[in-house]
Structure formats: structure tokens, C-alpha cells
Design a protein around this motif. Sequence first.
Motif, short mmCIF file in Angstrom:
data_model
loop_
_atom_site.label_atom_id
_atom_site.label_comp_id
_atom_site.label_asym_id
_atom_site.label_seq_id
_atom_site.Cartn_x
_atom_site.Cartn_y
_atom_site.Cartn_z
N MET A 240 0.76 -1.35 -0.02
CA MET A 240 0.11 -0.04 0.11
C MET A 240 0.64 1.17 -0.01
O MET A 240 0.54 2.27 -0.58
N ALA A 241 2.01 1.28 0.77
CA ALA A 241 2.69 2.35 0.84
C ALA A 241 3.41 2.52 -0.59
O ALA A 241 3.63 3.74 -0.84
N GLY A 242 3.76 1.51 -1.27
CA GLY A 242 4.33 1.90 -2.73
C GLY A 242 3.35 2.57 -3.67
O GLY A 242 3.64 3.43 -4.27
N ARG A 243 2.06 2.11 -3.35
CA ARG A 243 1.23 2.67 -4.23
C ARG A 243 0.75 4.12 -3.72
O ARG A 243 0.44 5.08 -4.60
N LEU A 244 0.90 4.48 -2.46
CA LEU A 244 0.43 5.53 -1.96
C LEU A 244 1.36 6.71 -2.26
O LEU A 244 1.24 7.80 -2.59
N PHE A 245 2.82 6.58 -2.34
CA PHE A 245 3.69 7.30 -2.59
C PHE A 245 4.09 7.14 -3.88
O PHE A 245 5.48 7.87 -4.29
N ALA A 246 3.67 6.38 -4.76
CA ALA A 246 4.14 6.41 -6.24
C ALA A 246 3.86 7.68 -6.97
O ALA A 246 2.93 8.24 -6.68
N GLY B 130 -4.38 9.35 2.06
CA GLY B 130 -3.47 8.48 2.63
C GLY B 130 -2.19 9.08 3.42
O GLY B 130 -1.76 8.87 4.63
N ILE B 131 -1.88 10.27 2.68
CA ILE B 131 -0.84 10.99 3.54
C ILE B 131 -1.05 11.76 4.54
O ILE B 131 -0.43 11.71 5.69
N ILE B 132 -2.47 12.37 4.73
CA ILE B 132 -2.87 13.08 5.90
C ILE B 132 -3.20 11.90 6.84
O ILE B 132 -2.81 12.12 8.04
N GLY B 133 -3.64 10.84 6.58
CA GLY B 133 -3.85 9.79 7.35
C GLY B 133 -2.46 9.26 8.11
O GLY B 133 -2.68 9.13 9.53
N LEU B 134 -1.42 9.07 7.48
CA LEU B 134 -0.10 8.45 7.93
C LEU B 134 0.41 9.64 8.81
O LEU B 134 0.96 9.45 9.90
N THR C 295 -6.10 11.38 -7.69
CA THR C 295 -5.89 10.24 -7.53
C THR C 295 -6.38 9.98 -5.95
O THR C 295 -6.63 8.81 -5.62
N GLY C 296 -6.61 10.80 -5.08
CA GLY C 296 -6.98 10.61 -3.64
C GLY C 296 -5.78 10.02 -2.58
O GLY C 296 -5.93 9.61 -1.61
#
Length: 164
Positions: free
Chosen positions: A1-7, A106-110, A101-102
Motif C-alpha cells: 500500500m505504501a508503494g502505491r501511496l507514494f508512487a 493516505g498522506i494525511i492519515g499517515l 488520485t486521492g
Amino acid sequence: MAGRLFASRLRPVIQVQRCGLMTLDRVGNRDVVGFGYNGEPTYLDRVDFPCPAIRWKENTPDVMALKEKEKGDWKKLSIEEKKALYRASFRQTFSEIDAPTGEWKGIIGLSCIFLSAGVWLYLYFKVFAYPELPETFSLERRLAQLDRMKKLDMNPIDGLCARK
């Protein structure tokens, strides 16, 4: 998930790996149509570089039939055939590339998870790890110490602007 999140949106979709010399057999059955981003036969969906070096889809019989039909009159092509020709060359349209992409969610959540972990760690150390402050830190003790310093004339301020 982190790979897709920060891709990054600039990452290559199909990238040919270098193993010695660049060979076109690694591209497969795709047409090489240009120089490409770095002179390599790769496919990149980028707004700042809209001309990839190779086509998106491989040459299948239905794509080849559409390419033959494309050489004739374009008015005879249907809208679906024009879209299929476009999708054979490109993976996304410009509006699809620029679409949100939304990933900010995920960045705000992390970020919130890390901030709350920091707050909980601070509270843990405040309650369990650090000893109590000495009683000389209380307000009445500090005022008494200031009064004693004034009476003993400790560290007097001298000079032109000093008031006596």
C-alpha cells in the motif's frame, strides 16, 4: 500500500531494463514510434512529455485491422474505432492523467498516525519515565528566591541606564 501511496505519477508504466545493449526484442510486438523520453524504448504517460517512444498495446490482429482502416478515410471510422485506435497508442488521456488520485488522504492519515504516536509517547514519558519536578520549581519558592536575590543585591545592573 505504501508503494502505491507514494508512487509518483511520472513513473514508467512499461520500462525496458538495461542488460548490456538495448535490444528492441524486449519491447515485444509494439511499434517504436519515436525517440522517447531519454532515447530509450519505454512507455511513459506524462503531461510534460506527451510522445512516448512505443505504443501502449502490442500489435494484435484487431489492432492491425484498425490501423489498415485508419489509412483510408477517417469519416468512415466510427467513434468506438477511433477510441480503440487511441487506446492502442496511449494508456490514458490527458484528463485521466491529471485526474485526482486521492493519495492525499493516505498522506494525511499517515501524518495523523505519526503525530498521535508522538503525543502518546510524550504523555508516556511525562507520566512514567520522568521524575517529579523538585519543589523549588513551585511559584512561591521561585518568588521567595527572587525576593532573596533582591535583598542580597545579587547581580546588580550598573551603567548609564540603570535606575537606582
